[in-house]
Design an enzyme around this catalytic site. Sequence first.
Site, PDB file in Angstrom:
ATOM      1  N   SER A   1      12.242 -47.519 -15.425  1.00  0.00           N
ATOM      2  CA  SER A   1      12.439 -46.143 -14.965  1.00  0.00           C
ATOM      3  C   SER A   1      13.805 -46.056 -14.292  1.00  0.00           C
ATOM      4  CB  SER A   1      11.347 -45.803 -13.938  1.00  0.00           C
ATOM      5  OG  SER A   1      11.628 -44.601 -13.263  1.00  0.00           O
TER       6      SER A   1
ATOM      7  N   TYR B   1       6.509 -47.754  -6.199  1.00  0.00           N
ATOM      8  CA  TYR B   1       6.786 -47.517  -7.629  1.00  0.00           C
ATOM      9  C   TYR B   1       8.130 -48.135  -8.000  1.00  0.00           C
ATOM     10  CZ  TYR B   1       7.471 -44.972 -12.037  1.00  0.00           C
ATOM     11  OH  TYR B   1       7.694 -44.640 -13.356  1.00  0.00           O
TER      12      TYR B   1
HETATM   13  N1  LIG Z   1       7.359 -39.469 -17.411  1.00  0.00           N
HETATM   14  C1  LIG Z   1       8.389 -39.893 -16.745  1.00  0.00           C
HETATM   15  O1  LIG Z   1       9.173 -39.097 -16.181  1.00  0.00           O
HETATM   16  C2  LIG Z   1       8.683 -41.368 -16.647  1.00  0.00           C
HETATM   17  C3  LIG Z   1       9.926 -41.764 -16.175  1.00  0.00           C
HETATM   18  C4  LIG Z   1      10.200 -43.122 -16.069  1.00  0.00           C
HETATM   19  C5  LIG Z   1       9.265 -44.054 -16.448  1.00  0.00           C
HETATM   20  N2  LIG Z   1       8.054 -43.644 -16.902  1.00  0.00           N
HETATM   21  C6  LIG Z   1       7.080 -44.674 -17.284  1.00  0.00           C
HETATM   22  O2  LIG Z   1       6.608 -44.393 -18.574  1.00  0.00           O
HETATM   23  C7  LIG Z   1       5.350 -45.033 -18.778  1.00  0.00           C
HETATM   24  C8  LIG Z   1       4.390 -44.065 -19.437  1.00  0.00           C
HETATM   25  O3  LIG Z   1       4.098 -43.014 -18.545  1.00  0.00           O
HETATM   26  P1  LIG Z   1       4.005 -41.492 -18.983  1.00  0.00           P
HETATM   27  O4  LIG Z   1       5.115 -40.786 -18.345  1.00  0.00           O
HETATM   28  O5  LIG Z   1       3.825 -41.402 -20.444  1.00  0.00           O
HETATM   29  O6  LIG Z   1       2.682 -41.049 -18.190  1.00  0.00           O
HETATM   30  P2  LIG Z   1       1.193 -40.699 -18.695  1.00  0.00           P
HETATM   31  O7  LIG Z   1       1.223 -39.549 -19.622  1.00  0.00           O
HETATM   32  O8  LIG Z   1       0.386 -40.605 -17.459  1.00  0.00           O
HETATM   33  O9  LIG Z   1       0.783 -41.998 -19.491  1.00  0.00           O
HETATM   34  C9  LIG Z   1       0.434 -43.191 -18.846  1.00  0.00           C
HETATM   35  C10 LIG Z   1      -0.293 -44.071 -19.833  1.00  0.00           C
HETATM   36  O10 LIG Z   1      -0.609 -45.304 -19.184  1.00  0.00           O
HETATM   37  C11 LIG Z   1      -1.963 -45.587 -19.443  1.00  0.00           C
HETATM   38  N3  LIG Z   1      -2.577 -46.381 -18.390  1.00  0.00           N
HETATM   39  C12 LIG Z   1      -2.627 -46.144 -17.063  1.00  0.00           C
HETATM   40  N4  LIG Z   1      -3.348 -47.095 -16.455  1.00  0.00           N
HETATM   41  C13 LIG Z   1      -3.768 -47.948 -17.441  1.00  0.00           C
HETATM   42  C14 LIG Z   1      -4.555 -49.122 -17.457  1.00  0.00           C
HETATM   43  N5  LIG Z   1      -5.081 -49.638 -16.342  1.00  0.00           N
HETATM   44  N6  LIG Z   1      -4.777 -49.719 -18.653  1.00  0.00           N
HETATM   45  C15 LIG Z   1      -4.277 -49.215 -19.784  1.00  0.00           C
HETATM   46  N7  LIG Z   1      -3.507 -48.111 -19.825  1.00  0.00           N
HETATM   47  C16 LIG Z   1      -3.275 -47.491 -18.654  1.00  0.00           C
HETATM   48  C17 LIG Z   1      -2.651 -44.242 -19.576  1.00  0.00           C
HETATM   49  O11 LIG Z   1      -3.812 -44.383 -20.395  1.00  0.00           O
HETATM   50  P3  LIG Z   1      -5.335 -44.325 -19.882  1.00  0.00           P
HETATM   51  O12 LIG Z   1      -5.369 -43.504 -18.620  1.00  0.00           O
HETATM   52  O13 LIG Z   1      -6.057 -43.701 -21.031  1.00  0.00           O
HETATM   53  O14 LIG Z   1      -5.709 -45.752 -19.673  1.00  0.00           O
HETATM   54  C18 LIG Z   1      -1.584 -43.447 -20.319  1.00  0.00           C
HETATM   55  O15 LIG Z   1      -1.699 -43.645 -21.700  1.00  0.00           O
HETATM   56  C19 LIG Z   1       4.911 -45.524 -17.408  1.00  0.00           C
HETATM   57  O16 LIG Z   1       5.177 -46.904 -17.302  1.00  0.00           O
HETATM   58  C20 LIG Z   1       5.825 -44.749 -16.452  1.00  0.00           C
HETATM   59  O17 LIG Z   1       6.025 -45.413 -15.242  1.00  0.00           O
HETATM   60  C21 LIG Z   1       7.751 -42.324 -17.025  1.00  0.00           C
END
Ligand SMILES: NC(=O)c1ccc[n+]([C@@H]2O[C@H](COP(=O)([O-])OP(=O)(O)OC[C@H]3O[C@@H](n4cnc5c(N)ncnc54)[C@H](OP(=O)(O)O)[C@@H]3O)[C@@H](O)[C@H]2O)c1
Length: 248
Positions: free
Chosen positions: A143, A156
């Site tokens: 991130s 985080y």
């Molecule tokens: N969106 C942003 O602005 C942003 C920016 C920088 C980095 N990121 C990173 O991008 C990645 C994806 O996040 P996102 O933005 O797409 O958010 P999201 O829509 O909330 O997706 C998060 C995903 O992680 C899964 N997850 C959470 N806990 C889990 C567990 N214990 N086991 C297996 N899967 C799990 C969730 O699936 P289930 O709940 O179905 O298990 C979901 O598919 C993360 O690492 C986040 O830190 C996001």
Amino acid sequence: MSNNIEGKVVVITGASSGLGEAAARLLSAEGAIVVLGARRADRIESLADELTRNGGKALAVTTDVTDYDQVQKLVDAAVQSYGRVDVMLNNAGLMPHSPLERGKVDDWNQMIDVNIKGVLYGIAAALPHMKEQKSGHFINVSSVAGHKIRPGGVVYAATKHAVRVISEGLRMEVKPYNIRTTVISPGAVATELIDRITEPDIRESVRKMAEEIALPAETFAQMVAFVIGQPDEVDVNEILFRPTRQEL
Ligand SMILES: NC(=O)c1ccc[n+]([C@@H]2O[C@H](COP(=O)([O-])OP(=O)(O)OC[C@H]3O[C@@H](n4cnc5c(N)ncnc54)[C@H](OP(=O)(O)O)[C@@H]3O)[C@@H](O)[C@H]2O)c1
């Protein structure tokens, strides 16, 4: 000409929403075989059905990345069904921000378990297969918070700094095995990430900030397709991207 994506077996954690789901859709459209892991079985099963109906190959494996056995089963399912694992996209993560003084120990533990240990488990499960294949590609999701620390997002940021450290160490260690490593550090992207912030005041202030600038999840998927699609001898090690309007 090959896009260097077609036919590759790509395991994606956190494929039930946001970045992981968008990556699964794009890679499947580009001809990859996608193996989808997340806890919400209904979401990944219906995504796998949809991708299969559209002519792709996809498999859903219910996975909690905080449990090493489940991550191993996810990777093993890819190898058993499709013979190999070409890409391990360690994407699952969560961001329940709060200032340290609120003492949200459960949130801290969850971030450490999912954001750090989940990535390590993905590496542990896929690396033996990639070593044997003498090829493979790890893509770990960090991130902007893996580069910058801000008040209210300390734990985080610590987990996302750890992902960069792990990725750089992995890069050097897997040199003998012809394995590529990439860490992708997104800025604000519109996903469900904010919904899981447990402190309501913080959730709403982060939402307000992100809503104005966040990029669509397809932006991330394009980055993933770019790094996988490079010729085999090209190892793109790090991508950091933000909305043009994002200050931090
Ligand atoms: N969106 C942003 O602005 C942003 C920016 C920088 C980095 N990121 C990173 O991008 C990645 C994806 O996040 P996102 O933005 O797409 O958010 P999201 O829509 O909330 O997706 C998060 C995903 O992680 C899964 N997850 C959470 N806990 C889990 C567990 N214990 N086991 C297996 N899967 C799990 C969730 O699936 P289930 O709940 O179905 O298990 C979901 O598919 C993360 O690492 C986040 O830190 C996001």
